[in-house]
Design a protein around this motif. Structure first.
Motif, PDB file in Angstrom:
ATOM      1  N   ASN A 174     -81.642  57.586 110.639  1.00 44.66           N
ATOM      2  CA  ASN A 174     -82.308  57.213 109.317  1.00 44.66           C
ATOM      3  C   ASN A 174     -81.580  56.110 108.578  1.00 44.66           C
ATOM      4  OD1 ASN A 174     -80.055  58.140 107.955  1.00 44.66           O
ATOM      5  ND2 ASN A 174     -80.474  60.487 108.854  1.00 44.66           N
TER       6      ASN A 174
ATOM      7  N   SER B 287     -85.980  64.758 116.907  1.00 48.28           N
ATOM      8  CA  SER B 287     -86.851  65.542 115.989  1.00 48.28           C
ATOM      9  C   SER B 287     -85.893  65.809 114.736  1.00 48.28           C
ATOM     10  CB  SER B 287     -87.178  66.949 116.657  1.00 48.28           C
ATOM     11  OG  SER B 287     -88.190  67.774 115.787  1.00 48.28           O
ATOM     12  N   HIS B 288     -86.382  65.277 113.522  1.00 50.02           N
ATOM     13  CA  HIS B 288     -85.607  65.600 112.275  1.00 50.02           C
ATOM     14  C   HIS B 288     -86.736  64.914 111.280  1.00 50.02           C
ATOM     15  CE1 HIS B 288     -82.785  65.445 108.814  1.00 50.02           C
ATOM     16  NE2 HIS B 288     -82.170  66.490 109.643  1.00 50.02           N
ATOM     17  N   TYR B 289     -86.699  65.567 110.094  1.00 48.75           N
ATOM     18  CA  TYR B 289     -87.737  65.112 109.146  1.00 48.75           C
ATOM     19  C   TYR B 289     -87.165  63.828 108.410  1.00 48.75           C
ATOM     20  CZ  TYR B 289     -84.457  66.706 105.164  1.00 48.75           C
ATOM     21  OH  TYR B 289     -83.384  66.518 104.226  1.00 48.75           O
TER      22      TYR B 289
ATOM     23  N   TYR C 198     -81.412  63.954 116.888  1.00 49.24           N
ATOM     24  CA  TYR C 198     -82.050  63.942 115.609  1.00 49.24           C
ATOM     25  C   TYR C 198     -82.388  62.631 114.879  1.00 49.24           C
ATOM     26  CZ  TYR C 198     -77.047  63.632 114.290  1.00 49.24           C
ATOM     27  OH  TYR C 198     -75.852  63.011 114.149  1.00 49.24           O
TER      28      TYR C 198
END
Length: 354
Positions: free
Chosen positions: A64, A88-90, A61
């Motif tokens: 951030n 994959s992660h917003y 993920y």
């Protein structure tokens, strides 16, 4: 690039290097969490160590800017079974390999982390080196002086409208600060070698002794001053703060066979019998037989190995936990411990015991 994880036991593992391609070395430890690799790598308690992740896929993920527990990683490197190259992660801004390269962390993937973990469990203290040379042996030298390395160099204030907490920084996680700020506290962070005089200048309502890296006995020279501080105000100790408090009251500490590092450690409240699942990261413990029951109560114990997980002073508002109530990563079962601490601060106000 082809690389190797070389252990002080003589074992050599072949894998693929990422991050900083220059050799790195340190104490080799393992973390059993299924997620939270970003928080683990930026936790100052891992200072000087190489972290092996037992979960097979790491980095899926991404990374951030929210979940860092400190400004930059304090660990030396990381060992993973499979490194995800397409996270994959917003919220993801870049991958774990990019994070390792940015902060000069040594990384190696394609490693049988189950076997590495078994070696650590069987041998105890193991040192490792991530290198391009399979004959390049790691130094077998205890990791020392890490608290001074990661602690703040000067006090820092965070405003709030509630109780004022003095956070003594042995290597604190940002989530501890966030837990206090979320409850309206004002927080002033102090270096680990702060004096009572410096603390009294801000007139706090309570003291929090933070987590941090290394052997708690390295703090022995600072115990007399810390004793004055914690006996003057309501105090909560977390992880290393728990161990330091125990040393202040004559307890002994010892190295665990292979440490508690993960997000699934059960602890039991000795009064209620209730069990909580906790996040932990420590290589040392307070020896139960050394606890003076005339001064301290054992408030929590580990369900798995029966080690001491918390103590409370019988007369003064001083309590500690070996686990992390702020979690991150991990369950928030024990988050209420911050509420209990703040209630003590509010009930006592500016009154001190000095």
């Amino acid at each position: 690039m082809l690389g190797y994880l070389v252990l002080s036991t003589g074992d050599v593992f072949e894998g693929t290097l990422f991050g900083n391609l220059e050799a790195c070395q340190g104490e080799l430890v393992f973390n059993t969490g299924m997620s939270g690799y970003q928080e683990v790598l930026t936790d100052p308690s891992y200072s000087g160590q190489i972290v092996t992740f037992t979960y097979p896929l790491i980095g899926n993920y991404g990374v951030n800017q929210i979940d860092h527990e400190s400004v930059r990683p304090a660990c030396k490197g990381l060992v993973v079974g499979e490194l995800c190259q397409q996270p994959s992660h917003y919220l993801s801004q870049h991958g774990l390999a990019e994070m390792a390269a940015k902060y000069d962390l040594g990384g190696i993937t394609g490693i049988d982390t189950r076997t590495v973990t078994q070696i650590i469990r069987e041998q105890g203290l193991v040192f490792g080196k991530i290198t391009t040379d399979p004959t390049d042996q790691p130094e077998i030298t205890p990791v020392t002086g890490q608290v001074e390395l990661v602690s703040t160099k000067s006090k820092v204030h965070y405003p709030g409208s509630g109780s004022h907490v003095a956070l003594i920084d042995f290597g604190y996680k940002k989530s501890i600060l966030d837990s206090l700020l979320a409850r309206g506290c004002a927080v002033t962070v102090f270096p680990y070698d702060v004096t009572l005089k410096e603390i009294m200048e801000i007139q706090p309502n309570g003291i929090l002794l933070s987590n941090g890296p290394g052997d708690p006995k390295e703090m022995i020279p600072h115990l007399p001053e810390l004793k004055k501080i914690i006996e003057a105000y309501p105090t909560l100790g977390i992880c290393l703060g728990h161990q330091v408090t125990a040393l202040i009251y004559g307890c002994d500490t010892a190295r665990l066979p292979y440490g508690h590092r993960g997000a699934n450690h059960p602890v039991k409240n000795t009064q209620t019998g209730k069990v909580y699942i906790t996040s932990q990261n420590h290589g040392y413990m307070v020896k139960e037989e050394s606890v003076n029951k005339n001064v301290l109560n054992i408030s929590y114990i580990n369900v798995n190995d029966k080690s001491v997980e918390g103590i409370a002073h019988r007369e003064l508002p001083i309590s500690t936990v070996q686990f992390h109530p702020e979690a991150h990563p991990g369950p928030s079962d024990s988050d209420f411990i911050f509420d209990q601490f703040i209630e003590q601060c509010q009930s006592i106000g500016e009154k001190t015991y000095a």
